[in-house]
Design a protein around this motif. Structure first.
Motif, PDB file in Angstrom:
ATOM      1  N   HIS A  16     -22.247  18.497   6.912  1.00  0.00           N
ATOM      2  CA  HIS A  16     -22.315  18.204   5.363  1.00  0.00           C
ATOM      3  C   HIS A  16     -21.203  18.850   4.444  1.00  0.00           C
ATOM      4  O   HIS A  16     -20.322  18.152   3.918  1.00  0.00           O
ATOM      5  CB  HIS A  16     -23.776  18.331   4.742  1.00  0.00           C
ATOM      6  CG  HIS A  16     -23.767  17.913   3.421  1.00  0.00           C
ATOM      7  ND1 HIS A  16     -24.909  17.114   2.919  1.00  0.00           N
ATOM      8  CD2 HIS A  16     -23.193  18.284   2.223  1.00  0.00           C
ATOM      9  CE1 HIS A  16     -24.973  16.854   1.730  1.00  0.00           C
ATOM     10  NE2 HIS A  16     -23.622  17.335   1.231  1.00  0.00           N
ATOM     11  N   HIS A  39     -17.437  17.215   3.191  1.00  0.00           N
ATOM     12  CA  HIS A  39     -16.950  17.191   1.799  1.00  0.00           C
ATOM     13  C   HIS A  39     -15.315  17.446   1.677  1.00  0.00           C
ATOM     14  O   HIS A  39     -14.782  17.060   0.559  1.00  0.00           O
ATOM     15  CB  HIS A  39     -17.467  18.274   0.699  1.00  0.00           C
ATOM     16  CG  HIS A  39     -18.971  17.852   0.254  1.00  0.00           C
ATOM     17  ND1 HIS A  39     -19.069  16.512  -0.397  1.00  0.00           N
ATOM     18  CD2 HIS A  39     -20.219  18.179   0.261  1.00  0.00           C
ATOM     19  CE1 HIS A  39     -20.470  16.327  -0.666  1.00  0.00           C
ATOM     20  NE2 HIS A  39     -21.127  17.347  -0.099  1.00  0.00           N
ATOM     21  N   PHE A  82     -19.217   8.840   2.535  1.00  0.00           N
ATOM     22  CA  PHE A  82     -19.516  10.336   2.888  1.00  0.00           C
ATOM     23  C   PHE A  82     -20.477  10.379   3.941  1.00  0.00           C
ATOM     24  O   PHE A  82     -20.510  10.905   4.978  1.00  0.00           O
ATOM     25  CB  PHE A  82     -19.847  11.178   1.502  1.00  0.00           C
ATOM     26  CG  PHE A  82     -20.525  12.492   1.992  1.00  0.00           C
ATOM     27  CD1 PHE A  82     -19.912  13.662   2.089  1.00  0.00           C
ATOM     28  CD2 PHE A  82     -22.133  12.818   1.940  1.00  0.00           C
ATOM     29  CE1 PHE A  82     -20.394  14.933   2.371  1.00  0.00           C
ATOM     30  CE2 PHE A  82     -22.469  13.924   2.220  1.00  0.00           C
ATOM     31  CZ  PHE A  82     -21.834  14.905   2.418  1.00  0.00           C
ATOM     32  N   HIS A  92     -21.011  12.208  -2.657  1.00  0.00           N
ATOM     33  CA  HIS A  92     -21.967  11.832  -1.713  1.00  0.00           C
ATOM     34  C   HIS A  92     -22.046  10.581  -1.957  1.00  0.00           C
ATOM     35  O   HIS A  92     -23.000   9.572  -1.911  1.00  0.00           O
ATOM     36  CB  HIS A  92     -23.400  12.339  -2.278  1.00  0.00           C
ATOM     37  CG  HIS A  92     -23.461  13.744  -2.290  1.00  0.00           C
ATOM     38  ND1 HIS A  92     -23.754  14.834  -3.303  1.00  0.00           N
ATOM     39  CD2 HIS A  92     -23.554  14.838  -1.211  1.00  0.00           C
ATOM     40  CE1 HIS A  92     -23.783  15.957  -3.139  1.00  0.00           C
ATOM     41  NE2 HIS A  92     -23.503  16.080  -1.727  1.00  0.00           N
TER      42      HIS A  92
END
Ligand SMILES: [Zn+2]
Length: 228
Positions: free
Chosen positions: A186, A190, A200, A196
């Protein structure tokens, strides 16, 4: 910032000394979570003033300490799951600091230790376990970072800054390994998508197809891990 200790009855409490040019008087704060004292001092405070102040604070400190259990949340006889492996917590009278033995799957605990001593061990374990997971995600994504830090926070699992630094919460070692891996992925994603967005999550899903169940796991169990 200078570090020292305050002896109060049977207990020795670490004290962080924090000079503050704007403060007008000495003040003492007790952090029950870290089991440490934070002393703020105005400029030009002498050592003897500090000593006298700490002496005056003793009754207050005693009452504060009564509110906090002597020892930390990890106790001999308990079992703890670290990166998916169960470790037995055992008392070891010969030790001065907690230590983890991976071969015997034991967390050795000395007769006296603080929450911070145990956190120090867990942070090292987190370094060894989380950084390779992050590096693997970075390799897959063809990304590089400037710095990775292992943090002690109870508010978030990880973060990624525009300056290409990634922070990971050491408590991820208390989660199943696939959940810890999801958080590493995660944060690495980024670096490409600083949000988000749909894109993504699509990229996260490529690297970690069952990310939805890992997110759910964190939602359900996260608070419990933050309390360790
Ligand atoms: Zn995020």
């Amino acid at each position: 910032m200078k570090a020292m200790e305050v002896v109060c009855g049977e207990r020795t409490i670490p004290l962080t000394y924090k000079p503050n040019p704007r403060s007008k008087r000495l003040s003492l704060r007790f952090s029950s979570k870290e089991a440490k004292l934070i002393l703020t001092t105005p400029p030009f405070t002498t050592d003897s003033q500090i000593k006298a102040f700490l002496q005056r604070c003793k009754p207050w400190l005693e009452s504060q300490l009564k509110k906090v259990p002597e020892s930390c949340s990890i106790q001999p006889g308990e079992h703890i799951s670290l990166y998916g492996t169960i470790f037995k917590c055992a008392l070891d009278p010969l030790r001065r600091k907690p230590a983890l033995c991976k071969i015997t799957q034991t967390l050795h605990l000395p007769p006296r230790y603080t929450q911070k001593d145990v956190y120090d061990v867990f942070k090292k374990v987190a370094m060894d376990f989380l950084i390779p997971l992050l590096e693997s995600a970075l390799r897959t994504l063809g990304q590089e970072i400037k710095k990775v830090t292992i943090r002690d926070t109870t508010s978030r699992w990880g973060s990624c800054s525009a300056r290409k630094t990634i922070s990971l919460n050491w408590r991820l070692i208390l989660a199943p390994p696939e959940v810890a891996e999801y958080v590493c992925i995660h944060e690495a994603v980024h670096l490409i998508h600083m949000n988000h967005s749909k894109d993504f999550w699509a990229t996260v899903g490529k690297l970690c197809p069952s990310y939805k169940s890992h997110r759910k796991w964190l939602k359900t169990n996260g608070q419990r891990l933050m309390r360790v």
